[in-house]
Design a protein around this motif. Sequence first.
Motif, PDB file in Angstrom:
ATOM      1  N   GLY A   1       0.790  -1.214   0.000  1.00 26.71           N
ATOM      2  CA  GLY A   1       0.000   0.000   0.000  1.00 26.71           C
ATOM      3  C   GLY A   1       0.825   1.269   0.000  1.00 26.71           C
ATOM      4  N   CYS A   2       2.033   1.237  -0.572  1.00 29.73           N
ATOM      5  CA  CYS A   2       2.873   2.431  -0.659  1.00 29.73           C
ATOM      6  C   CYS A   2       2.087   3.547  -1.341  1.00 29.73           C
ATOM      7  CB  CYS A   2       4.148   2.128  -1.444  1.00 29.73           C
ATOM      8  SG  CYS A   2       5.196   3.569  -1.756  1.00 29.73           S
ATOM      9  N   ARG A   3       2.099   4.737  -0.750  1.00 28.50           N
ATOM     10  CA  ARG A   3       1.292   5.846  -1.261  1.00 28.50           C
ATOM     11  C   ARG A   3       1.891   6.489  -2.518  1.00 28.50           C
ATOM     12  NH1 ARG A   3      -0.867   9.404   3.903  1.00 28.50           N
ATOM     13  NH2 ARG A   3      -2.089   7.744   4.908  1.00 28.50           N
ATOM     14  N   ALA A   4       3.183   6.310  -2.712  1.00 23.34           N
ATOM     15  CA  ALA A   4       3.838   6.929  -3.882  1.00 23.34           C
ATOM     16  C   ALA A   4       4.810   5.940  -4.494  1.00 23.34           C
ATOM     17  CB  ALA A   4       4.553   8.210  -3.472  1.00 23.34           C
ATOM     18  N   PRO A   5       4.297   4.848  -5.074  1.00 22.40           N
ATOM     19  CA  PRO A   5       5.205   3.837  -5.619  1.00 22.40           C
ATOM     20  C   PRO A   5       6.164   4.395  -6.661  1.00 22.40           C
ATOM     21  CG  PRO A   5       2.889   3.312  -6.115  1.00 22.40           C
ATOM     22  CD  PRO A   5       2.889   4.536  -5.302  1.00 22.40           C
ATOM     23  N   GLY A   6       7.445   4.161  -6.435  1.00 20.26           N
ATOM     24  CA  GLY A   6       8.465   4.615  -7.378  1.00 20.26           C
ATOM     25  C   GLY A   6       8.635   6.109  -7.438  1.00 20.26           C
ATOM     26  N   ALA A   7       8.206   6.846  -6.387  1.00 23.45           N
ATOM     27  CA  ALA A   7       8.300   8.302  -6.420  1.00 23.45           C
ATOM     28  C   ALA A   7       8.639   8.870  -5.049  1.00 23.45           C
ATOM     29  CB  ALA A   7       6.994   8.901  -6.933  1.00 23.45           C
ATOM     30  N   HIS A   8       9.526   8.186  -4.334  1.00 22.75           N
ATOM     31  CA  HIS A   8       9.943   8.668  -3.016  1.00 22.75           C
ATOM     32  C   HIS A   8      11.344   8.154  -2.708  1.00 22.75           C
ATOM     33  CE1 HIS A   8       9.521   4.751  -0.945  1.00 22.75           C
ATOM     34  NE2 HIS A   8       8.504   4.552  -1.762  1.00 22.75           N
ATOM     35  N   PRO A   9      12.062   8.814  -1.788  1.00 18.39           N
ATOM     36  CA  PRO A   9      13.394   8.323  -1.406  1.00 18.39           C
ATOM     37  C   PRO A   9      13.294   6.971  -0.703  1.00 18.39           C
ATOM     38  CG  PRO A   9      13.087  10.612  -0.722  1.00 18.39           C
ATOM     39  CD  PRO A   9      11.742  10.104  -1.152  1.00 18.39           C
ATOM     40  N   LEU A  10      14.324   6.176  -0.861  1.00 18.56           N
ATOM     41  CA  LEU A  10      14.383   4.900  -0.162  1.00 18.56           C
ATOM     42  C   LEU A  10      14.622   5.132   1.334  1.00 18.56           C
ATOM     43  CD1 LEU A  10      16.560   2.874  -2.690  1.00 18.56           C
ATOM     44  CD2 LEU A  10      14.170   2.386  -2.080  1.00 18.56           C
ATOM     45  N   ASP A  11      13.961   4.331   2.162  1.00 18.26           N
ATOM     46  CA  ASP A  11      14.147   4.444   3.599  1.00 18.26           C
ATOM     47  C   ASP A  11      15.608   4.187   3.969  1.00 18.26           C
ATOM     48  OD1 ASP A  11      11.457   4.896   3.875  1.00 18.26           O
ATOM     49  OD2 ASP A  11      10.976   2.795   4.311  1.00 18.26           O
ATOM     50  N   LEU A  12      16.148   5.017   4.827  1.00 16.72           N
ATOM     51  CA  LEU A  12      17.504   4.881   5.374  1.00 16.72           C
ATOM     52  C   LEU A  12      18.602   5.052   4.328  1.00 16.72           C
ATOM     53  CD1 LEU A  12      16.930   1.850   7.807  1.00 16.72           C
ATOM     54  CD2 LEU A  12      16.677   4.290   8.274  1.00 16.72           C
ATOM     55  N   ALA A  13      18.245   5.415   3.112  1.00 18.50           N
ATOM     56  CA  ALA A  13      19.282   5.642   2.094  1.00 18.50           C
ATOM     57  C   ALA A  13      20.044   6.921   2.423  1.00 18.50           C
ATOM     58  CB  ALA A  13      18.653   5.755   0.710  1.00 18.50           C
ATOM     59  N   PRO A  14      21.363   6.920   2.249  1.00 20.99           N
ATOM     60  CA  PRO A  14      22.142   8.120   2.569  1.00 20.99           C
ATOM     61  C   PRO A  14      21.933   9.216   1.537  1.00 20.99           C
ATOM     62  CG  PRO A  14      23.549   6.474   1.559  1.00 20.99           C
ATOM     63  CD  PRO A  14      22.214   5.823   1.740  1.00 20.99           C
ATOM     64  N   GLU A  15      21.912  10.427   2.005  1.00 21.02           N
ATOM     65  CA  GLU A  15      21.841  11.570   1.103  1.00 21.02           C
ATOM     66  C   GLU A  15      23.254  11.911   0.632  1.00 21.02           C
ATOM     67  OE1 GLU A  15      19.022  14.954   1.765  1.00 21.02           O
ATOM     68  OE2 GLU A  15      20.908  15.992   2.169  1.00 21.02           O
ATOM     69  N   ILE A  16      23.421  12.072  -0.662  1.00 20.38           N
ATOM     70  CA  ILE A  16      24.731  12.423  -1.211  1.00 20.38           C
ATOM     71  C   ILE A  16      24.780  13.941  -1.330  1.00 20.38           C
ATOM     72  CG2 ILE A  16      26.328  12.120  -3.120  1.00 20.38           C
ATOM     73  CD1 ILE A  16      24.928   9.500  -3.757  1.00 20.38           C
ATOM     74  N   PRO A  17      25.643  14.596  -0.575  1.00 22.96           N
ATOM     75  CA  PRO A  17      25.630  16.059  -0.554  1.00 22.96           C
ATOM     76  C   PRO A  17      26.290  16.674  -1.776  1.00 22.96           C
ATOM     77  CG  PRO A  17      27.383  15.250   0.856  1.00 22.96           C
ATOM     78  CD  PRO A  17      26.640  14.035   0.359  1.00 22.96           C
ATOM     79  N   ALA A  18      25.883  17.877  -2.087  1.00 21.92           N
ATOM     80  CA  ALA A  18      26.517  18.630  -3.164  1.00 21.92           C
ATOM     81  C   ALA A  18      28.003  18.769  -2.884  1.00 21.92           C
ATOM     82  CB  ALA A  18      25.880  20.015  -3.275  1.00 21.92           C
ATOM     83  N   GLY A  19      28.816  18.574  -3.920  1.00 22.80           N
ATOM     84  CA  GLY A  19      30.256  18.711  -3.779  1.00 22.80           C
ATOM     85  C   GLY A  19      30.965  17.467  -3.314  1.00 22.80           C
TER      86      GLY A  19
END
Length: 221
Positions: A58-76
Amino acid sequence: MGFTIGISRGIRDIRSGSRRRGRAPDGTGVAEYTGLWGWDVVPGARAAAGACSCGRAGCRAPGAHPLDLAPEIPAGAPLDDVTEIWAGYPGAAMMLPVGRAFDVIEVAEAAGCRALARLERMGLPVGPVTATPDGRAQFFVAPGAAAALPELLYRMGWDDPAALDLRGLGPGTHITAPASDRGGLGPVRWLRSPALDSVPRPPEARLVLGTLAYVVHRSQA
């Protein structure tokens, strides 16, 4: 923007066809966003046959959201770090956090294309613009636009902003970056690609909002 010489050289090598391993690493596209444009990137879910790769029923936004616990890759981030992190998320969509370097004003794609052409004819500043596979155009504008959108429209004489097909996206939201797939519907694409002279300072919402509202209103009529 977080742009570094190391990333710049890496991207030039990628674009010129240099392939030390025979093909570009998956993270090279991510490095263009983080290194060249100075935007943070988060690995996002993918969707197939209506099912989201996040695995939640029942994902509310299938294929349109960040993965849980995935690291954010910062600019630079250094190119080697970007490719190493992204290798842990094969096939992930590239998601851009909104509300930091830019906010987004979203309209129907047909109206957005007409508004974009009108803005360019008038010589008004325009930032990057994307088109989603579900028929929406997303205009990158200066941060703070989403929160100010109702008041800005009211000041421009639009007494019922809710009746306009305009949506502001701000902090806490993410958009899918070209050319990643969104929702299993197909890739997001650029209507107006980023440019080095516009990315650091996306236009204030007031400079594009009047035209967007006018074109949307005419489209509805």
